[in-house]
Design a protein around this motif. Structure first.
Motif, PDB file in Angstrom:
ATOM      1  N   ILE A 193      -7.661  17.181   7.680  1.00 50.68           N
ATOM      2  CA  ILE A 193      -6.879  18.384   7.361  1.00 50.68           C
ATOM      3  C   ILE A 193      -5.530  17.997   6.751  1.00 50.68           C
ATOM      4  O   ILE A 193      -5.087  18.583   5.749  1.00 50.68           O
ATOM      5  N   ALA A 194      -4.870  16.989   7.351  1.00 50.46           N
ATOM      6  CA  ALA A 194      -3.582  16.544   6.812  1.00 50.46           C
ATOM      7  C   ALA A 194      -3.735  16.001   5.400  1.00 50.46           C
ATOM      8  O   ALA A 194      -2.896  16.256   4.526  1.00 50.46           O
ATOM      9  N   ALA A 195      -4.815  15.252   5.159  1.00 49.81           N
ATOM     10  CA  ALA A 195      -5.053  14.729   3.809  1.00 49.81           C
ATOM     11  C   ALA A 195      -5.306  15.862   2.822  1.00 49.81           C
ATOM     12  O   ALA A 195      -4.804  15.857   1.686  1.00 49.81           O
ATOM     13  N   GLY A 196      -6.086  16.865   3.251  1.00 51.14           N
ATOM     14  CA  GLY A 196      -6.355  17.998   2.369  1.00 51.14           C
ATOM     15  C   GLY A 196      -5.099  18.776   2.025  1.00 51.14           C
ATOM     16  O   GLY A 196      -4.892  19.164   0.862  1.00 51.14           O
ATOM     17  N   LEU A 197      -4.251  19.000   3.017  1.00 52.79           N
ATOM     18  CA  LEU A 197      -3.000  19.708   2.757  1.00 52.79           C
ATOM     19  C   LEU A 197      -2.095  18.920   1.825  1.00 52.79           C
ATOM     20  O   LEU A 197      -1.420  19.493   0.953  1.00 52.79           O
ATOM     21  N   THR A 198      -2.097  17.600   1.965  1.00 54.35           N
ATOM     22  CA  THR A 198      -1.283  16.767   1.086  1.00 54.35           C
ATOM     23  C   THR A 198      -1.771  16.845  -0.349  1.00 54.35           C
ATOM     24  O   THR A 198      -0.981  16.965  -1.289  1.00 54.35           O
ATOM     25  N   ILE A 199      -3.087  16.795  -0.528  1.00 53.33           N
ATOM     26  CA  ILE A 199      -3.652  16.878  -1.875  1.00 53.33           C
ATOM     27  C   ILE A 199      -3.347  18.230  -2.509  1.00 53.33           C
ATOM     28  O   ILE A 199      -2.948  18.310  -3.678  1.00 53.33           O
ATOM     29  N   LEU A 200      -3.511  19.307  -1.735  1.00 56.32           N
ATOM     30  CA  LEU A 200      -3.230  20.642  -2.274  1.00 56.32           C
ATOM     31  C   LEU A 200      -1.765  20.799  -2.636  1.00 56.32           C
ATOM     32  O   LEU A 200      -1.424  21.395  -3.655  1.00 56.32           O
ATOM     33  N   ARG A 201      -0.903  20.221  -1.816  1.00 60.56           N
ATOM     34  CA  ARG A 201       0.529  20.365  -2.057  1.00 60.56           C
ATOM     35  C   ARG A 201       0.961  19.651  -3.319  1.00 60.56           C
ATOM     36  O   ARG A 201       1.839  20.125  -4.052  1.00 60.56           O
ATOM     37  N   HIS A 202       0.370  18.514  -3.609  1.00 56.49           N
ATOM     38  CA  HIS A 202       0.812  17.709  -4.741  1.00 56.49           C
ATOM     39  C   HIS A 202      -0.127  17.778  -5.933  1.00 56.49           C
ATOM     40  O   HIS A 202       0.048  17.055  -6.895  1.00 56.49           O
ATOM     41  N   LYS A 203      -1.110  18.676  -5.889  1.00 55.55           N
ATOM     42  CA  LYS A 203      -2.051  18.781  -6.993  1.00 55.55           C
ATOM     43  C   LYS A 203      -1.368  19.093  -8.317  1.00 55.55           C
ATOM     44  O   LYS A 203      -1.690  18.493  -9.338  1.00 55.55           O
ATOM     45  N   TRP A 213       0.848  -1.197   0.000  1.00 58.62           N
ATOM     46  CA  TRP A 213       0.000   0.000   0.000  1.00 58.62           C
ATOM     47  C   TRP A 213       0.881   1.244   0.000  1.00 58.62           C
ATOM     48  O   TRP A 213       2.014   1.232   0.478  1.00 58.62           O
ATOM     49  N   SER A 214       0.341   2.329  -0.522  1.00 61.55           N
ATOM     50  CA  SER A 214       1.038   3.614  -0.450  1.00 61.55           C
ATOM     51  C   SER A 214       1.036   4.085   1.002  1.00 61.55           C
ATOM     52  O   SER A 214      -0.019   4.197   1.635  1.00 61.55           O
ATOM     53  N   LEU A 215       2.218   4.367   1.534  1.00 62.64           N
ATOM     54  CA  LEU A 215       2.355   4.561   2.968  1.00 62.64           C
ATOM     55  C   LEU A 215       1.675   5.816   3.482  1.00 62.64           C
ATOM     56  O   LEU A 215       1.056   5.807   4.550  1.00 62.64           O
ATOM     57  N   TRP A 216       1.822   6.933   2.748  1.00 59.65           N
ATOM     58  CA  TRP A 216       1.268   8.183   3.280  1.00 59.65           C
ATOM     59  C   TRP A 216      -0.257   8.165   3.334  1.00 59.65           C
ATOM     60  O   TRP A 216      -0.838   8.481   4.379  1.00 59.65           O
ATOM     61  N   PRO A 217      -0.969   7.782   2.250  1.00 55.06           N
ATOM     62  CA  PRO A 217      -2.429   7.676   2.365  1.00 55.06           C
ATOM     63  C   PRO A 217      -2.855   6.672   3.438  1.00 55.06           C
ATOM     64  O   PRO A 217      -3.862   6.881   4.127  1.00 55.06           O
ATOM     65  N   THR A 218      -2.107   5.573   3.583  1.00 53.75           N
ATOM     66  CA  THR A 218      -2.436   4.590   4.620  1.00 53.75           C
ATOM     67  C   THR A 218      -2.322   5.199   6.006  1.00 53.75           C
ATOM     68  O   THR A 218      -3.190   5.001   6.864  1.00 53.75           O
ATOM     69  N   THR A 219      -1.271   5.960   6.223  1.00 58.41           N
ATOM     70  CA  THR A 219      -1.067   6.607   7.522  1.00 58.41           C
ATOM     71  C   THR A 219      -2.188   7.588   7.840  1.00 58.41           C
ATOM     72  O   THR A 219      -2.709   7.626   8.960  1.00 58.41           O
ATOM     73  N   LEU A 220      -2.567   8.384   6.848  1.00 60.29           N
ATOM     74  CA  LEU A 220      -3.670   9.330   7.046  1.00 60.29           C
ATOM     75  C   LEU A 220      -4.984   8.591   7.297  1.00 60.29           C
ATOM     76  O   LEU A 220      -5.799   9.004   8.126  1.00 60.29           O
ATOM     77  N   GLY A 221      -5.185   7.491   6.578  1.00 60.51           N
ATOM     78  CA  GLY A 221      -6.392   6.699   6.784  1.00 60.51           C
ATOM     79  C   GLY A 221      -6.460   6.115   8.186  1.00 60.51           C
ATOM     80  O   GLY A 221      -7.546   6.008   8.777  1.00 60.51           O
ATOM     81  N   ILE A 222      -5.305   5.746   8.740  1.00 59.49           N
ATOM     82  CA  ILE A 222      -5.261   5.227  10.104  1.00 59.49           C
ATOM     83  C   ILE A 222      -5.731   6.289  11.093  1.00 59.49           C
ATOM     84  O   ILE A 222      -6.514   6.010  12.007  1.00 59.49           O
TER      85      ILE A 222
END
Length: 451
Positions: free
Chosen positions: A414-424, A306-315
């Motif tokens: 919030i962390a997921a949203g910031l990640t998406i905005l950063r890598h959009k 699994w992709s680690l960062w999305p997994t961590t946020l999902g946790i």
């Protein structure tokens, strides 16, 4: 490393190659069968059991040594002394320990633990043990704890390829979780038979065995040579500060642990006053959480694709959601399984975050970074627990649990949203290969640590 990983995961196997059977097919097999790690893991398991027993013994001995009217205060001080000085040790020994191998760091922590804790039963035997000396020895024993933890995960990065880091991290965290289930009841039996000071003596033996394990099980030829010492005692903090990936990961972990701190205050009051239940019921809740944690730890190794960062946020989000039934007028038959589910979801978090750290920096700088990370996180739960007292007194136990659960979900969102905005912008390019697509979640770990 990405291209090599893709070749392994995406390439086709020869048709005449037999599919490996269990246990060889398990992601844990490369870890437990590794010629070096298989010699270290028994010592780690024994030491973890000793630490699980010490959870009860440390507080019970403080209870016996303290004056009747000051028991609560000295118990709190003893618990704090057994954990918090590691934050200071990260800075104090930063220059001395930078560049050491993972085995050297973990072994040094085990030696200090064994030596300082051995002074407790020694002082008891000669009749000079009092609360002040007891707390001082506990504090000394914990000075290298952050470095020891960093050393264990650094050893994983030193001896295993990246694709095996997550299962190896899961082995370490599952050993610790299992010990918290087995250790406390075993300590209770030994305390009733011989007293808490001798349970601490048993813990001393387990740390001594662990120290010998690192010394003898890892030949000198297999240990990386120490690199040049860092120019600063706080080099690990500097690396994190200049790496947005590591800084964001540290902030996420601190927030998660801080928000869990008030649970230690709210849960007993919720059980006693709202549910009108006994301390045994509270123990059942914590046992259920621990069992869920062991199962979640075992499952963590299977998340290596699994992709680690999305997994961590999902946790983070899933853990907050699983905690919500505790704050509702739900019967025990619903809230108890929910707490077990929370433990199951929580358990892989340390494994995935350690894997992200291992992928985000070099093995020479990893001990400094992990020690700095541990120094910050060791403060998070105590600070949250301190907040829990006035919070429960102001809004109530149920409302405190609701606030913590909702805030945890919000933290993850919030962390997921910031990640998406950063890598959009990076997702608007041309079509990706399947291999690159599978590693998209690792994009956050690509920041250059030298920026």
């Amino acid at each position: 490393m990405i291209s090599m990983t893709c070749a392994v995961s995406g390439g086709s196997m020869p048709s005449d190659t037999a599919t490996p059977r269990f246990p060889h097919s398990s992601p844990y097999w490369p870890v437990v069968s590794h010629p070096l790690l298989r010699r270290v893991l028994p010592g780690l398991a024994l030491s973890a059991l000793g630490d699980g027993m010490a959870l009860v013994a440390v507080t019970w001995l403080a209870l016996q040594l303290a004056p009747q009217a000051q028991r609560g205060m000295w118990i709190a001080i003893a618990v704090a002394a057994y954990t918090l000085p590691s934050a200071a040790g990260t800075v104090i020994f930063g220059r001395l320990l930078s560049g050491r191998s993972g085995a050297q760091l973990a072994g040094g922590d085990a030696i200090l633990r064994a030596g300082a804790l051995a002074a407790i039963p020694t002082a008891y035997l000669i009749g000079v043990l009092n609360t002040g000396l007891y707390v001082t020895l506990l504090a000394v024993s914990s000075l290298l704890h952050s470095w020891g933890s960093a050393g264990r995960f650094t050893l994983i990065a030193e001896v295993l390829p990246q694709r095996h880091h997550l299962p190896a991290n899961a082995v370490l965290t599952t050993i610790g979780a299992s010990a918290t289930i087995v250790g406390p009841p075993l300590a209770g039996i030994l305390i009733s038979w011989a007293g808490p000071v001798w349970v601490i003596a048993v813990d001393v033996v387990t740390f001594a065995v662990l120290a010998l394990t690192y010394r003898l099980a890892i030949p000198a030829a297999d240990r990386p040579e120490p690199t040049e010492a860092a120019a600063s005692r706080t080099a690990g903090f500097g690396i994190i500060r200049h790496n947005r990936t590591l800084l964001g990961l540290l902030a996420l972990s601190f927030g998660l642990f801080f928000l869990f701190g008030p649970v230690y205050v709210a849960m007993p009051i919720r059980v006693a006053e709202d549910l009108h239940a006994s301390a045994a019921v509270l123990g059942i809740y914590y046992t259920a959480f621990g069992i869920g944690g062991v199962l979640g730890g075992l499952a963590a190794g299977y998340l290596h694709r699994w992709s680690l960062w999305p997994t961590t946020l999902g946790i983070v989000i899933g853990f907050g959601a699983a905690m919500l039934p505790l704050s509702l007028d739900a019967p025990i038959s619903l809230s108890l399984p929910a707490f077990a589910l929370a433990g199951l979801i929580w358990a892989p978090y340390m494994s995935t975050t350690m894997a992200l750290f291992q992928r985000s920096t070099t093995t020479t700088k990893l001990p400094q970074v992990l020690a700095a990370n541990g120094a910050v996180l060791v403060l998070a739960v105590p600070l949250g627990t301190l907040l829990g007292g006035p919070l429960v007194a102001t809004i109530g136990a149920r409302e405190t649990l609701l606030l913590c659960a909702a805030a945890t979900v919000a933290l993850g969102v919030i962390a997921a949203g910031l990640t998406i905005l950063r890598h959009k912008p990076s997702t608007t390019g041309g079509a990706s290969s399947p291999c690159r697509s599978s590693d998209a979640g690792r994009a956050l770990t690509s920041t250059n640590i030298e920026d």
